[in-house]
Design an enzyme around this catalytic site. Structure first.
Site, PDB file in Angstrom:
ATOM      1  N   ASP A 180       0.822  -1.207   0.000  1.00  0.00           N
ATOM      2  CA  ASP A 180       0.000   0.000   0.000  1.00  0.00           C
ATOM      3  C   ASP A 180       0.860   1.263   0.000  1.00  0.00           C
ATOM      4  O   ASP A 180       1.920   1.311   0.641  1.00  0.00           O
ATOM      5  CB  ASP A 180      -0.895   0.001   1.245  1.00  0.00           C
ATOM      6  CG  ASP A 180      -1.614   1.315   1.431  1.00  0.00           C
ATOM      7  OD1 ASP A 180      -2.494   1.624   0.608  1.00  0.00           O
ATOM      8  OD2 ASP A 180      -1.274   2.053   2.379  1.00  0.00           O
ATOM      9  N   GLU A 184       1.334  -0.308  -5.248  1.00  0.00           N
ATOM     10  CA  GLU A 184       0.349   0.747  -5.469  1.00  0.00           C
ATOM     11  C   GLU A 184       1.107   2.063  -5.630  1.00  0.00           C
ATOM     12  O   GLU A 184       1.443   2.727  -4.656  1.00  0.00           O
ATOM     13  CB  GLU A 184      -0.633   0.845  -4.297  1.00  0.00           C
ATOM     14  CG  GLU A 184      -1.765   1.826  -4.577  1.00  0.00           C
ATOM     15  CD  GLU A 184      -2.428   2.387  -3.325  1.00  0.00           C
ATOM     16  OE1 GLU A 184      -3.607   2.767  -3.409  1.00  0.00           O
ATOM     17  OE2 GLU A 184      -1.762   2.472  -2.278  1.00  0.00           O
TER      18      GLU A 184
END
Length: 666
Positions: free
Chosen positions: A336, A389
């Site tokens: 993330d 990401e």
């Protein structure tokens, strides 16, 4: 120039992209620092994997040979630490730890003093004079009081270890079809659902739908349910809201038995700023795990930023990677917030040239950590899927370390869902620019595998809308039964199918879907909070909608299932990038080829054209493999599936292209 004085060979990523040549020294510097750090680690610990065993040294562990508990904690500037808990009636003076010269505090206890399930904490006398009860950094079980919401640690040492039933090799996944999932909201009842419920009730749906990978969000323990798991407090603890560690292992084991890989949505980009249950100001110094001062604060996320320059912090995070791979047998990760890690500015700026990726804003410490993490993952679990990401488009992010890259296997195509939402918000579909659409969907770095998606959990959150809800909105409440015809619903279903096909077919080397979106899950996603009266009404998945044979959701689910089956059977995502064959702006028709399949998309709301022709790559008779206008997908059934599409003397195949329809010939 003599042979001895010849310049070293260019890094592979520069050879593959000559525009990177001005950045050669920066790329070499990153690689050399990685190689030097890796060599130092191997000299000291024997291997990177052995180095990433900090969680086996720190934390609370039982030594069966010595029949004693060993408690260790790294807190270099703390003035004192003691273990408190049910076993000593939370006495802050009776069980002090002793500090060694490396800043490690240690205590040994005889076996009977601690037992499975005991609640514990540390009492820490900080460098700043504070005296606070804290959770151990490598704690593997944290439980939250349902009334006060306070956390305590829990000794987790069941007599019988979980017995794994299935072996699984993630290398078997040649192209990931990812089902992005949140365990707590994965059921229909307005409550928090469990790991075992997900394993028993949701995984069979995932398997039936054709997905081969599940990505689990919100697994690392987090104090606020509504954070979607992105404000982590205990990095080694599986979220206790959903069940026990054994329950999570059962979920992963069950998935492996179905041939499904499981990815952890891991958060190493930041941490919750909470003092009581998190790592913030752990030893009272203000700069142990996180940068001191303003640099340690993430203003956009209201969280803390790790100091990746500290070897102890890197070892903590690397150990965390190893723990999830080995203890729970995850098959990889979705990292993330990589953009926030890669740049001192957290990526909160425009990226206009390659200089922006390799200049002073690049956080070389974070890049070193990511390179080490990916090296570790490839050592421990070859074939693991590791998705980044990143919104910035960092070159080399998904190329191996030995090529000068950072080592991820895939990156998310984050620009695609943003573009779909922009189109749906700002333009009628008859106004869409097909050249621009093709450019956005196919725009990715050559040789860096990309996960395409039309929407994820981000688009489902309250304040935004899923594609289905943006297309059909309130009409979904009244017109989704089979006998109820409505132009808004008809348009929405037709475009929903087209959007998913064009994104999957042309957007990357992998595919991602947030659970429920495959059948057009209505409404938004909203966690229980004060503003909605702590309601779970919008924090669940309404599977009954797709299960109801009288509703139109089944059409979208069947389309998604057949689309994925075709993509998997024909190895679509393993093929070279799609080639554009034809764009007809007047009739709103786009035709492209990938994996010897011809994709014909008619975006026109009202133009159906018989005898339309295109010169295919595959020079023989074609068959109709997929047709979004079939009645079983909610279409009008305008095409004859019993005819072939031979090559005509003019070198073209002829076909009937119907309005708002996508077909695939092969």
């Amino acid at each position: 120039m003599s042979a001895m004085e010849e310049k070293p060979a260019l890094p592979t990523i520069v050879q593959n992209d000559p525009w990177l040549e001005p950045q050669t020294e920066s790329i070499r510097r990153r690689s050399e620092r990685f190689e030097k750090t890796l060599a130092e680690i191997r000299e000291k610990s024997g291997s990177l994997a052995a180095y990433a065993r900090g969680h086996k040294y720190s934390g609370i562990h039982f030594n069966p040979t010595a029949r004693q508990w060993i408690i260790r904690e790294w807190a270099p500037e703390a003035k004192g630490i003691s273990l408190i808990g049910e076993f000593n009636h939370w006495n802050r003076d009776s069980h002090p730890l002793s500090r060694n010269p490396d800043g490690i505090w240690e205590l040994k206890l005889e076996g009977p003093e601690l037992t499975h399930g005991d609640k514990i904490k540390f009492h820490i006398h900080g460098a700043d004079g504070s005296r606070l009860d804290r959770l151990p950094a490598c704690l593997t079980r944290a439980v939250q009081d349902p009334v006060s919401h306070d956390y305590t640690g829990q000794i987790w040492a069941p007599e019988k270890a979980y017995e794994w039933k299935h072996k699984f090799d993630p290398a078997a996944i040649s192209a990931p079809f990812i089902y992005e999932s949140h365990v707590g909201m994965a059921g229909e009842e307005p409550r928090v659902h469990t790991y075992r419920e997900f394993a028993d009730n949701v995984l069979p749906r995932v398997k039936k739908a054709g997905y081969n990978t599940v990505q689990l969000m919100a697994i690392q323990e987090h104090p606020y349910y509504g954070s979607f798991g992105y404000h982590v407090s205990s990095f080694f603890a599986a979220c206790s809201r959903f069940g026990t560690p054994e329950d999570l292992k059962y979920l992963i084991d069950t998935a492996h038995g179905m041939g499904i890989a499981v990815l952890l949505d891991i958060v190493h980009s930041h941490a919750v700023k909470n003092i009581s249950e998190g790592l913030n100001n752990f030893d009272g110094s203000g700069h142990q795990y996180f940068h001191g001062g303003e640099k340690g604060d993430h203003p956009q996320w209201d969280s803390k930023c790790f100091d990746y320059s500290r070897p102890e912090v890197r070892q903590f995070l690397l150990s965390n990677v190893r723990y999830w791979l080995e203890e729970f047998r995850f098959d990889g990760f979705r990292f993330d917030g990589i953009t926030s890690m890669l740049y001192h500015s957290h990526g909160n700026r425009a990226f206009g040239s390659y200089d922006d990726y390799f200049g002073e804003d690049a956080d070389e410490d974070a890049i070193l950590y990511l390179k080490l993490a990916n090296e570790l993952i490839s050592e421990i679990k070859p074939g693991a899927i590791v998705v980044a990401e990143d919104m910035s488009g960092m070159p080399g992010l998904c190329r191996p370390n030995h090529e000068g890259g950072i080592g991820f296997t895939h990156r998310l195509a984050m620009g695609i869902p943003d573009h779909w939402i922009k189109l749906l918000k700002d333009q009628r579909d008859e106004e869409w620019n097909l050249d621009e659409l093709w450019g956005v969907i196919t725009n990715r770095r050559f040789g860096e595998a990309t996960i395409a998606y039309a929407e994820s959990h981000d688009q489902a959150l309250v304040g935004d809308k899923t594609i289905a809800f943006r297309l059909m909105d309130k009409e979904m409440y009244w017109h989704m039964d089979l006998e109820n015809e409505h132009p808004v619903i008809e348009r929405g279903i037709a475009l929903h199918k087209i959007i998913r096909l064009i994104t999957l077919a042309f957007g990357g080397e992998g595919w991602l879907n947030f659970m429920g979106n495959e059948f057009g899950h209505p409404e938004w996603l909203d966690f229980p909070r004060e503003g909605n009266g702590w309601s779970y009404h919008y924090c669940r998945r309404q599977w009954s909608l797709v299960d109801n044979p009288n509703l139109k959701y089944q059409w979208l689910a069947e389309w998604d299932r057949d689309l994925i089956k075709l993509a998997r059977d024909r190895k679509l995502l393993q093929a070279a990038p799609a080639q554009l064959l034809h764009v007809d702006h007047e009739n709103k028709i786009l035709i492209a080829e990938r994996a010897n399949l011809i994709f014909i998309i008619n975006f026109s709301p009202d133009r159906s054209i018989p005898g339309y022709g295109v010169a295919p790559y595959k020079k023989d008779t074609h068959s109709l493999l997929l047709d979004s206008d079939e009645k079983k997908y909610g279409g009008h059934g305008r095409l004859d599936h019993g005819v072939g599409y031979p090559l005509h003397s003019d070198g073209q195949i002829k076909f009937y292209t119907t309005s708002r329809t996508a077909i695939v010939l092969g």
